[in-house]
Design an enzyme around this catalytic site. Structure first.
Site, PDB file in Angstrom:
ATOM      1  N   GLY A   6      82.433  53.247  28.769  1.00 23.23           N
ATOM      2  CA  GLY A   6      82.986  52.030  29.624  1.00 23.23           C
ATOM      3  C   GLY A   6      84.324  52.354  29.822  1.00 23.23           C
ATOM      4  O   GLY A   6      84.923  53.502  29.627  1.00 23.23           O
ATOM      5  N   ASP A  27      76.166  55.201  24.127  1.00 27.35           N
ATOM      6  CA  ASP A  27      76.128  54.147  25.183  1.00 27.35           C
ATOM      7  C   ASP A  27      74.752  54.344  26.017  1.00 27.35           C
ATOM      8  O   ASP A  27      74.138  55.224  26.101  1.00 27.35           O
ATOM      9  CB  ASP A  27      77.473  54.707  26.240  1.00 27.35           C
ATOM     10  CG  ASP A  27      77.991  53.607  27.287  1.00 27.35           C
ATOM     11  OD1 ASP A  27      76.951  52.744  28.081  1.00 27.35           O
ATOM     12  OD2 ASP A  27      79.033  53.097  27.013  1.00 27.35           O
ATOM     13  N   VAL A  53      72.642  50.339  21.540  1.00 26.70           N
ATOM     14  CA  VAL A  53      73.244  50.160  20.410  1.00 26.70           C
ATOM     15  C   VAL A  53      72.448  49.175  19.424  1.00 26.70           C
ATOM     16  O   VAL A  53      72.373  49.223  18.271  1.00 26.70           O
ATOM     17  CB  VAL A  53      74.524  49.780  20.413  1.00 26.70           C
ATOM     18  CG1 VAL A  53      74.952  48.466  20.855  1.00 26.70           C
ATOM     19  CG2 VAL A  53      75.294  49.958  18.922  1.00 26.70           C
ATOM     20  N   SER A  71      79.423  46.362  25.214  1.00 24.53           N
ATOM     21  CA  SER A  71      79.193  44.855  25.720  1.00 24.53           C
ATOM     22  C   SER A  71      79.603  44.806  27.131  1.00 24.53           C
ATOM     23  O   SER A  71      80.603  45.418  27.353  1.00 24.53           O
ATOM     24  CB  SER A  71      79.918  43.590  24.850  1.00 24.53           C
ATOM     25  OG  SER A  71      79.896  42.468  25.433  1.00 24.53           O
ATOM     26  N   TYR A 141      78.703  35.415  26.889  1.00 23.06           N
ATOM     27  CA  TYR A 141      79.608  36.404  26.442  1.00 23.06           C
ATOM     28  C   TYR A 141      80.243  35.829  25.286  1.00 23.06           C
ATOM     29  O   TYR A 141      80.512  36.366  24.144  1.00 23.06           O
ATOM     30  CB  TYR A 141      80.599  36.816  27.435  1.00 23.06           C
ATOM     31  CG  TYR A 141      81.711  37.860  27.401  1.00 23.06           C
ATOM     32  CD1 TYR A 141      81.081  39.025  26.941  1.00 23.06           C
ATOM     33  CD2 TYR A 141      83.033  37.385  27.376  1.00 23.06           C
ATOM     34  CE1 TYR A 141      82.420  39.929  26.724  1.00 23.06           C
ATOM     35  CE2 TYR A 141      84.030  38.138  27.196  1.00 23.06           C
ATOM     36  CZ  TYR A 141      83.759  39.402  26.754  1.00 23.06           C
ATOM     37  OH  TYR A 141      84.401  40.561  26.722  1.00 23.06           O
ATOM     38  N   THR A 171      92.650  43.379  30.070  1.00 24.52           N
ATOM     39  CA  THR A 171      93.042  44.645  30.099  1.00 24.52           C
ATOM     40  C   THR A 171      92.809  45.353  31.485  1.00 24.52           C
ATOM     41  O   THR A 171      91.750  45.130  32.124  1.00 24.52           O
ATOM     42  CB  THR A 171      92.661  45.679  28.908  1.00 24.52           C
ATOM     43  OG1 THR A 171      92.896  45.189  27.912  1.00 24.52           O
ATOM     44  CG2 THR A 171      92.998  47.118  29.039  1.00 24.52           C
ATOM     45  N   ARG A 182      86.395  41.895  38.419  1.00 22.18           N
ATOM     46  CA  ARG A 182      87.608  41.129  37.884  1.00 22.18           C
ATOM     47  C   ARG A 182      88.615  41.286  38.971  1.00 22.18           C
ATOM     48  O   ARG A 182      88.629  41.987  39.837  1.00 22.18           O
ATOM     49  CB  ARG A 182      88.198  42.129  36.556  1.00 22.18           C
ATOM     50  CG  ARG A 182      87.240  41.925  35.660  1.00 22.18           C
ATOM     51  CD  ARG A 182      87.367  42.541  34.269  1.00 22.18           C
ATOM     52  NE  ARG A 182      86.490  43.752  33.932  1.00 22.18           N
ATOM     53  CZ  ARG A 182      86.413  44.418  32.903  1.00 22.18           C
ATOM     54  NH1 ARG A 182      86.980  43.993  31.788  1.00 22.18           N
ATOM     55  NH2 ARG A 182      85.897  45.522  33.001  1.00 22.18           N
TER      56      ARG A 182
HETATM   57  P1  NAD Z   1      82.843  48.041  29.987  1.00 19.12           P
HETATM   58  O1  NAD Z   1      81.809  46.999  30.870  1.00 19.12           O
HETATM   59  O2  NAD Z   1      83.527  49.054  31.207  1.00 19.12           O
HETATM   60  O3  NAD Z   1      82.108  48.866  28.962  1.00 19.12           O
HETATM   61  C1  NAD Z   1      81.157  48.463  28.132  1.00 19.12           C
HETATM   62  C2  NAD Z   1      80.364  49.654  27.663  1.00 19.12           C
HETATM   63  O4  NAD Z   1      79.467  49.137  26.711  1.00 19.12           O
HETATM   64  C3  NAD Z   1      79.614  50.227  28.808  1.00 19.12           C
HETATM   65  O5  NAD Z   1      79.818  51.617  28.828  1.00 19.12           O
HETATM   66  C4  NAD Z   1      78.111  49.870  28.658  1.00 19.12           C
HETATM   67  O6  NAD Z   1      77.168  50.743  29.175  1.00 19.12           O
HETATM   68  C5  NAD Z   1      78.197  49.800  27.161  1.00 19.12           C
HETATM   69  N1  NAD Z   1      76.997  49.019  26.723  1.00 19.12           N
HETATM   70  C6  NAD Z   1      76.777  47.623  26.894  1.00 19.12           C
HETATM   71  N2  NAD Z   1      75.832  47.309  26.371  1.00 19.12           N
HETATM   72  C7  NAD Z   1      75.286  48.320  25.511  1.00 19.12           C
HETATM   73  C8  NAD Z   1      74.016  48.536  24.631  1.00 19.12           C
HETATM   74  N3  NAD Z   1      73.059  47.473  24.367  1.00 19.12           N
HETATM   75  N4  NAD Z   1      73.996  49.656  24.133  1.00 19.12           N
HETATM   76  C9  NAD Z   1      74.815  50.900  24.278  1.00 19.12           C
HETATM   77  N5  NAD Z   1      76.075  50.640  25.192  1.00 19.12           N
HETATM   78  C10 NAD Z   1      76.050  49.441  25.798  1.00 19.12           C
HETATM   79  O7  NAD Z   1      83.564  46.895  29.616  1.00 19.12           O
HETATM   80  P2  NAD Z   1      85.234  47.359  28.883  1.00 19.12           P
HETATM   81  O8  NAD Z   1      86.118  46.374  29.901  1.00 19.12           O
HETATM   82  O9  NAD Z   1      85.371  48.619  28.761  1.00 19.12           O
HETATM   83  O10 NAD Z   1      85.162  46.360  27.536  1.00 19.12           O
HETATM   84  C11 NAD Z   1      84.985  47.133  26.364  1.00 19.12           C
HETATM   85  C12 NAD Z   1      84.830  46.265  25.212  1.00 19.12           C
HETATM   86  O11 NAD Z   1      86.298  45.448  25.064  1.00 19.12           O
HETATM   87  C13 NAD Z   1      83.904  44.988  25.509  1.00 19.12           C
HETATM   88  O12 NAD Z   1      83.345  44.816  24.141  1.00 19.12           O
HETATM   89  C14 NAD Z   1      84.618  43.876  25.710  1.00 19.12           C
HETATM   90  O13 NAD Z   1      84.070  42.728  25.226  1.00 19.12           O
HETATM   91  C15 NAD Z   1      85.948  44.015  25.044  1.00 19.12           C
HETATM   92  N6  NAD Z   1      87.087  43.396  26.097  1.00 19.12           N
HETATM   93  C16 NAD Z   1      87.325  43.845  27.065  1.00 19.12           C
HETATM   94  C17 NAD Z   1      88.438  43.242  27.843  1.00 19.12           C
HETATM   95  C18 NAD Z   1      88.825  43.945  29.114  1.00 19.12           C
HETATM   96  O14 NAD Z   1      89.844  43.049  29.835  1.00 19.12           O
HETATM   97  N7  NAD Z   1      88.601  44.798  29.634  1.00 19.12           N
HETATM   98  C19 NAD Z   1      89.012  41.910  27.085  1.00 19.12           C
HETATM   99  C20 NAD Z   1      88.555  41.720  26.105  1.00 19.12           C
HETATM  100  C21 NAD Z   1      87.450  42.166  25.365  1.00 19.12           C
END
Ligand code: NAD
Length: 311
Positions: A6, A27, A53, A71, A141, A171, A182
């Site tokens: 991700g 992933d 996962v 997620s 979520y 982020t 976003r």
């Molecule tokens: P993203 O969607 O880019 O990355 C999430 C990754 O998880 C993806 O690669 C997706 O394919 C993988 N994934 C989802 N469900 C899955 C499953 N069941 N099995 C295996 N892989 C799975 O999101 P991100 O922005 O990189 O966020 C990463 C983490 O950080 C998340 O847990 C998110 O809740 C947390 N987060 C992100 C932000 C932000 O601003 N980006 C803010 C708060 C929290």
């Protein structure tokens, strides 16, 4: 690491691999992509396991550290995938916790500022319990993440698993998807296409945008400690969405202007972390000014669009 393909996960894979760690990325590409990690696929000490996962995690190597990032994270993604969001936050988190428990590894949960919901406390400290609508559309979520925090705390109490909870605030940076919904990628994509930026409501709702390199540095600092958290990671630099839109118009040189659209349901009005704990416990503070981070992100998106157009 779960969710390593991700947006944040791929930057974390880069940082860990660059520091000499062997990285196993799990992933299922629900919202991530192989492209984000393609430069690592043939590298030594990097392995991709393509699986959900939620299924039992079988890793052949020694495991010292489990980062659990899997997620959907953007509202558009979790509204499109409500049930997978709930299952990865619950079953997926238990699965990742089991791996950490079985291997005696430290476990770091990527939680979120969304656990505070539409906060009544501002800025939000880790002691605040939040204001979440448990049945609203965003609850898939918010409540999944609240469950994942509860599960993480329970493993620590019940099995003495070495756990940490990190609450990440907004982020941004390279490798966000253009269609993830976003504000930053949506604004940049439209600005580069010469279209007006669509600002929800009157644009006076605030966000505190942290550049991805800083978030990654914070995750590594927490992982390298024995702190259980929860720890907020984010920036104190609170901006209105309108302000962010104007900044992107100026960075892209776009004259397309702004178009106001309806505010989504349960959209938080204000967001700013209190990051005193991260500063005092880890000496962590964001190092990248929002304008610099946005400029780097605009450059990356412009390159992606140019490469796509040339294909
Ligand atoms: P993203 O969607 O880019 O990355 C999430 C990754 O998880 C993806 O690669 C997706 O394919 C993988 N994934 C989802 N469900 C899955 C499953 N069941 N099995 C295996 N892989 C799975 O999101 P991100 O922005 O990189 O966020 C990463 C983490 O950080 C998340 O847990 C998110 O809740 C947390 N987060 C992100 C932000 C932000 O601003 N980006 C803010 C708060 C929290």
């Amino acid at each position: 690491m779960t969710g390593g393909a991700g947006f944040i996960g791929s930057h974390l894979c880069d940082a860990l691999h660059h520091s000499g760690f062997a990285v196993v990325c799990v992933d299922n590409f629900l919202t991530g992509s192989r492209t984000n990690i393609k430069h690592l696929l043939d590298a030594e000490h990097f392995e991709l396991i393509e699986q959900d996962v939620n299924d039992k995690l079988a890793v052949d190597h020694e495991v010292d550290l489990v980062f659990h990032l899997a997620s959907p994270a953007s509202p558009a993604d979790y509204l499109r995938h409500p049930i997978p969001t709930l299952t990865v936050g619950s079953i997926g988190t238990l699965s990742a916790l089991e791996l950490a428990k079985d291997r005696g590894a430290r476990f770091v949960l990527a939680s979120t500022s969304e656990v505070y919901g539409d906060p009544h406390q501002h800025p939000q400290t880790e002691a605040y319990w939040g204001n979440v609508n448990p049945v609203g559309p965003r609850s898939v979520y918010d409540e999944a993440k609240r469950f994942s925090e509860a599960a993480t705390a329970a493993y620590r109490r019940e099995y003495a698993t070495d756990t940490a909870i990190v609450r990440i605030f907004n982020t941004f940076g390279p490798r966000m998807r253009t269609d993830d919904g976003r504000a930053v990628p949506a604004f940049i994509t439209r600005a580069l296409a010469g279209k007006p930026l669509q600002v929800a409501g009157d644009g006076h709702q605030s966000r505190s945008l942290c550049y991805v390199d800083d978030t990654v540095a914070g995750l590594l600092a927490v992982a390298g400690s024995s702190h259980p958290g929860p720890v907020n990671l984010g920036t104190q630099d609170e901006r209105t969405v309108l302000d962010i839109a104007h900044c992107i118009l100026s960075l892209t040189g776009s004259a397309a202007g702004i178009e106001f659209v309806a505010l989504p349901e349960d959209d938080p009005v204000r967001r700013r972390p209190d990051t005193t704990l991260a500063r005092q416990a880890f000496g962590w503070e964001p190092q990248t000014a929002v304008e610099d981070g946005l400029a780097a992100t605009v450059t990356w998106f412009a390159r992606q669009l140019a490469a796509g157009a040339a294909r």
